[in-house]
Design a protein around this motif. Structure first.
Motif, PDB file in Angstrom:
ATOM      1  N   PHE A 144      -4.759   1.278   0.572  1.00 39.12           N
ATOM      2  CA  PHE A 144      -4.471   0.451  -0.598  1.00 39.12           C
ATOM      3  C   PHE A 144      -2.966   0.332  -0.751  1.00 39.12           C
ATOM      4  O   PHE A 144      -2.228   1.267  -0.430  1.00 39.12           O
ATOM      5  N   GLN A 145      -2.556  -0.826  -1.252  1.00 38.28           N
ATOM      6  CA  GLN A 145      -1.120  -0.997  -1.452  1.00 38.28           C
ATOM      7  C   GLN A 145      -0.703  -0.390  -2.792  1.00 38.28           C
ATOM      8  O   GLN A 145      -0.800  -1.023  -3.846  1.00 38.28           O
ATOM      9  N   PHE A 146      -0.279   0.873  -2.725  1.00 39.58           N
ATOM     10  CA  PHE A 146       0.224   1.567  -3.909  1.00 39.58           C
ATOM     11  C   PHE A 146       1.656   1.079  -4.152  1.00 39.58           C
ATOM     12  O   PHE A 146       2.229   0.398  -3.288  1.00 39.58           O
ATOM     13  N   PRO A 147       2.262   1.453  -5.278  1.00 44.17           N
ATOM     14  CA  PRO A 147       3.646   1.001  -5.505  1.00 44.17           C
ATOM     15  C   PRO A 147       4.605   1.491  -4.419  1.00 44.17           C
ATOM     16  O   PRO A 147       5.683   0.952  -4.260  1.00 44.17           O
ATOM     17  N   PHE A 148       4.203   2.513  -3.654  1.00 45.93           N
ATOM     18  CA  PHE A 148       5.089   3.017  -2.591  1.00 45.93           C
ATOM     19  C   PHE A 148       4.570   2.628  -1.207  1.00 45.93           C
ATOM     20  O   PHE A 148       4.897   3.250  -0.206  1.00 45.93           O
ATOM     21  N   GLY A 149       3.752   1.589  -1.150  1.00 41.68           N
ATOM     22  CA  GLY A 149       3.304   1.072   0.157  1.00 41.68           C
ATOM     23  C   GLY A 149       1.831   1.317   0.417  1.00 41.68           C
ATOM     24  O   GLY A 149       1.128   1.935  -0.404  1.00 41.68           O
TER      25      GLY A 149
END
Ligand code: ATP
Length: 512
Positions: free
Chosen positions: A323-328
């Motif tokens: 999943f694209q978390f705020p850190f990638g």
């Protein structure tokens, strides 16, 4: 323009300010990688867990749930391979006395080279109108040189780990001239393997036989109960056993908020199948789980599959849903074809048969297993980080809103008397009494109505019901939608039907 890093910081402070997540034992300065869920966090977490549980257990006739104990017989972890193979390679810097995961030091180094490549790509994209990124990456000399370096590092690291050659891992760190981020020196100890399981003592005797572990995954509680469930539930293969619960890992690199914790919650399902059919079921569950994720509405572009090249000791195929978390992009869920590794080993170590009698084939066998394993806290972070929005409204004012799917939202509706007089609070209280058996509701009569709406936006309440003077005359209220901020007038009788259409989990389950 806020960077992703700023945004992530804002999400973390919002979580604390609005009662979603607190650092654990904060009055004693907290503990790294341990967090507590606050009054709204616990509701959101419960709703996400419920949705997973219903999608697994309620929506599949051949999947049942269990709740096994955290403590398990210590031999469980010998049989599962965790005592011998659940390790991280660690290295200490002698000057700062800080401990690092050797693989993370190397990954961070590689990430820096990758960032250089991205910079080259960005620069070139600005220069040429008809920029072809794939072509540029495969022909630009500087990019190719960087890429070659990354491949060399990855190859050296992979073969060192596979050979169990920790001296070669250290040599790689020295050759790359990686320095400790704290002391800035290259004064490293040797690399050692460090087991991630927490051990403790059972009872009062402290010999080795009384050592028990806090489970590092919930899956083993399912394997040891495989026959109990199969027999008592008269389950026929293929069938699944689902479980949610705490797991514990002594993570060395603990960072990124609730993404990597030492105490976390897993939601796992082990699907028992006939040997030889596991790849079909592996593909089946890959697709089914992705569909489930998409039903949450967090954005299709935020998911991708990542196939494992290096397989864990128990697997013959494995992938992550990232999943694209705020850190990638990072792992959110793992889907693993675990073969008969676990059940066969438990047979070996326990001396008990863990086999299924297949009446169609008239033979017994140890089933193969396809597992889906997701971290509830990671999913919580995925939901929260995509829901968090700082918006500028038409009149120039701003609001912070959590656009959480209504059926997952912690508080479902707020009941607000426009004024604290004229009999409005009494009517609002009656509406509260009506709705409370079905939904978690909040009553709020303090401050101006706009301020109260903002407070509800900040915790993601999908609906606000306002009682005003017209209510006294015609029994109607206004229903304000969190996302559109539109208000509609409807009768108190219509209210319940309108709410249930949006708030019940069946709304999401029907999409599966
Ligand atoms: P990672 O590579 O990120 O350490 P993993 O491959 O070790 O994860 P699994 O053993 O496959 O993870 O565990 C299944 C799921 O449990 C993961 O997909 C993740 O969502 C969750 N999980 C694992 N470790 C943690 C942790 N320390 N904190 C929170 N969630 C975790």
């Amino acid at each position: 323009m806020a960077t992703a890093e700023d945004l992530f910081k804002d999400i973390i402070s919002h979580s604390k300010e609005y009662g979603f997540i607190f650092p654990s034992s904060e009055i004693y300065d907290g503990m790294s990688a341990v967090y507590d869920y606050g009054q709204y966090g616990v509701e959101l977490k419960k709703n996400i867990r419920d949705y997973w549980w219903k999608a697994m257990v309620q929506m599949n006739e051949n999947i049942v749930g269990i709740d096994a104990a955290i403590f398990m017989h210590p031999t469980t972890w010998k049989a599962s391979g965790h005592v011998d193979a659940f390790n991280d390679p660690l290295i200490d810097n002698k000057d700062s006395k800080k401990r690092y995961r050797a693989d993370v030091l190397i990954e961070d180094y590689v990430a820096k080279i990758e960032a250089k490549i991205s910079k080259e790509v960005e620069k070139a994209a600005k220069r040429f109108a008809d920029f072809d990124e794939a072509m540029f990456r495969s022909t630009n000399a500087r990019v190719l040189e960087y890429q070659q370096k990354i491949d060399d590092i990855n190859n050296r690291f992979k073969s060192a780990l596979e050979a169990g050659d920790l001296a070669a891992v250290k040599q790689l760190i020295l050759d790359l001239e990686i320095v400790c981020p704290v002391s800035g020196t290259r004064n490293w100890t040797d690399v050692r393997q460090f087991n991630l399981m927490f051990a403790t003592q059972l009872g009062s005797v402290t010999d080795e036989s009384s050592t028990v572990y806090l489970r590092p995954e919930t899956a083993q509680g399912i394997f040891v109960n495989f026959l109990n469930v199969q027999k008592s539930g008269r389950m026929k293969i293929p069938f699944g056993i689902a479980q949610t619960g705490k797991a514990f890992r002594n993570e060395i690199v603990a960072r990124q908020f609730i993404f990597r914790m030492r105490e976390f919650e897993q939601m796992e399902m082990q699907y028992f199948v006939k040997p030889g059919t596991e790849m079909e079921w592996y593909e089946f569950w890959k697709e089914k789980r992705m569909k489930w994720h998409r039903s949450l509405g967090l954005g299709e572009q935020n998911y991708r599959f990542h196939d494992h090249l290096k397989l864990a000791h128990y697997a013959n195929a494995a992938c992550d849903i990232e999943f694209q978390f705020p850190f990638g992009f990072k792992e959110l869920e793992g889907i693993h074809s675990r073969t008969d590794f676990d059940l066969s080993n438990h047979e070996k170590y326990s001396g008990r048969k863990l086999q299924y009698f297949d009446t169609e084939e008239n033979r017994s066998y140890v089933p193969y297993v396809v597992e889906t394993s997701i971290g509830l806290d990671r999913l919580f972070l995925a939901v929260l980080s995509t829901a968090y929005k700082e918006e500028t409204l038409e009149d120039g004012s701003t609001r912070t809103v959590l656009r959480i799917a209504p059926s997952l939202a912690p508080v479902k509706c707020a009941v607000l008397p426009l004024l604290k007089k004229d009999g409005l609070p009494e009517v609002a209280r009656k509406i509260m009494d009506e709705l409370m058996p079905d939904y978690l509701c909040q009553y709020d009569e303090k401050d101006a109505i706009g301020k109260r709406y903002r407070r509800q936006d900040a915790i993601g309440t999908p609906f606000c019901i306002t009682v005003d003077h017209q209510t006294l005359q015609d029994n109607t209220v206004t229903l304000r939608n969190r996302d559109t901020m539109q208000q509609e007038r409807l009768s108190i009788e219509q209210l319940k039907a309108q709410l249930s259409e949006h708030l019940s989990l069946s709304h999401l389950l029907r999409k599966l």
